[in-house]
Write an enzyme that holds these catalytic residues in place. Structure first.
Site, PDB file in Angstrom:
ATOM      1  N   GLY A  14      32.121  40.918  15.221  1.00 56.91           N
ATOM      2  CA  GLY A  14      31.100  40.377  14.323  1.00 56.91           C
ATOM      3  C   GLY A  14      30.657  38.987  14.761  1.00 56.91           C
ATOM      4  N   ARG A  37      37.240  48.832  15.276  1.00 59.72           N
ATOM      5  CA  ARG A  37      37.019  50.257  15.534  1.00 59.72           C
ATOM      6  C   ARG A  37      35.704  50.574  16.240  1.00 59.72           C
ATOM      7  NH1 ARG A  37      36.218  52.502   9.324  1.00 59.72           N
ATOM      8  NH2 ARG A  37      34.463  51.173   8.738  1.00 59.72           N
ATOM      9  N   GLU A  39      33.970  50.787  19.375  1.00 62.69           N
ATOM     10  CA  GLU A  39      34.253  50.816  20.815  1.00 62.69           C
ATOM     11  C   GLU A  39      33.148  50.142  21.623  1.00 62.69           C
ATOM     12  OE1 GLU A  39      35.246  54.189  24.260  1.00 62.69           O
ATOM     13  OE2 GLU A  39      34.330  54.756  22.353  1.00 62.69           O
ATOM     14  N   LYS A 126      30.002  35.681  -2.863  1.00 59.77           N
ATOM     15  CA  LYS A 126      29.769  36.773  -3.812  1.00 59.77           C
ATOM     16  C   LYS A 126      31.037  37.104  -4.613  1.00 59.77           C
ATOM     17  CE  LYS A 126      25.941  38.836  -1.229  1.00 59.77           C
ATOM     18  NZ  LYS A 126      25.752  37.664  -0.357  1.00 59.77           N
ATOM     19  N   ARG A 169      24.124  39.301  12.183  1.00 61.53           N
ATOM     20  CA  ARG A 169      23.399  40.556  12.365  1.00 61.53           C
ATOM     21  C   ARG A 169      23.029  41.162  11.014  1.00 61.53           C
ATOM     22  NH1 ARG A 169      27.606  41.946  16.133  1.00 61.53           N
ATOM     23  NH2 ARG A 169      28.390  43.422  14.603  1.00 61.53           N
TER      24      ARG A 169
END
Length: 324
Positions: A14, A37, A39, A126, A169
């Site tokens: 990330g 996770r 790849e 949040k 992103r």
């Protein structure tokens, strides 16, 4: 701090995780384990960062055995893994619970079992007075970390509470820039909705400072400018049109209304937390071990601010650095 240490970065593909890895490498750790996770994104990191101690491990925090196997001999754990989009969490609540809560509990239990030194967990504003699934899971995640921190002195557990990292992103700024580039209408949910915003560099520094300073149970919160979505949208339109030579008067703004689970106004800190809050120049620190007993007023005094100049600079930096 990290020299010759073993570091586990969960969710390293990330926005913040990737930047943290680049920072930590400069201190020459013995090993950095990147756990996740996706790849393809792990492959991209491997192509972009060269370091002998960098190891990619494909796994999922929902799988406790997978976590246990990668966490052996680890000194520091940074957890950025989460389902973060409000709308998707609303539509898939059990998936949000499995990642944001069950996965986090797996991290906590493995870190305790395997004698990790520190665990720094990433939360969100949040989590304050949540009205949606994502916020509720983040609030409960903070409580899981706090509960374990109060129960043990080792490992040291602490939380960072991010505001909206608008370079990340899928952020609204990225969406708007893509729409402007394609000369499509710019979509906005609620013009008077407000959000706190921050740069990814500030998020990275917040995490590293938290790792250095945490004694157990703290929540580190960045002091961030607050802005209305309509004002942010106008800044993006003005900056993008100037830099790309587009007539800003030709850009149409289309109001689509608030989506399910969205708060109109977010908060940095809850009322009940203020009696535990201290602050320095750029950070609010909620410290459960240092309640301001005997004081009529808490030491926390930070108020909301709409710093248009700072937000302009943030957006300028984003546009210059984005590959759109």
């Amino acid at each position: 701090m990290f020299k010759n240490k073993v570091i586990l970065v969960i969710g390293a593909t990330g926005t913040v995780g990737y930047e943290i890895v680049k920072k930590i490498i400069k201190e020459r750790p013995k090993c950095i384990l990147l756990f996740g996770r996706n790849e393809y994104h792990h492959f991209k990191i491997q192509q972009s960062i060269t370091y002998d101690g960098l190891k990619n491990v494909i796994g999922d925090i929902r799988d406790k055995e997978s976590l246990r196997s990668v966490m052996r001999e680890v000194d520091y754990v940074f957890n950025f893994a989460a389902l973060k989009h409000v709308e998707y969490c609303e539509n898939n609540p059990f998936e949000a619970i499995k990642t944001n809560l069950i996965g986090l509990q797996n991290i906590i239990e493995c870190a305790f079992e395997l004698n990790v030194k520190k665990v720094i967990h990433a939360s969100s504003d949040k989590a304050v007075n949540p009205i949606n699934v994502m916020g509720a899971t983040k609030m409960l995640g903070e409580r899981l970390i706090l509960s374990k921190a109060l129960a043990t002195s080792s490992p040291i557990f602490a939380t960072v509470r991010f505001t909206n990292i608008i370079e990340s992103r899928g952020s609204v700024v990225e969406v708007w820039l893509n729409q402007i580039k394609k000369k499509s209408p710019v979509t906005i949910t609620c013009p008077n909705m407000t959000r706190y915003v921050m740069l990814k560099d500030k998020a990275v520094q917040l995490v590293l400072n938290a790792c250095k300073e945490a004694k157990g149970g703290e929540i580190f919160i960045p002091k961030s400018p607050e802005i209305k979505l309509n004002d942010l949208c106008q800044i993006v339109i003005n900056e993008a049109s100037d830099m790309w030579g587009i007539d800003k008067n030709s850009i149409i703004i289309h109001k689509i209304g608030r989506r399910s689970g969205e708060k109109k106004h977010e908060e940095l800190i809850g009322e009940s937390e203020k009696k535990f809050a201290l602050e320095n120049d750029d950070t609010i620190i909620i410290n459960p071990f240092k309640k301001n007993l005997g004081q009529s007023e808490p030491k926390y005094s930070y108020s909301n601010r709409n710093d248009s100049k700072e937000v302009h600079e943030i957006v300028r930096n984003i546009i210059r650095g984005m590959d759109i």
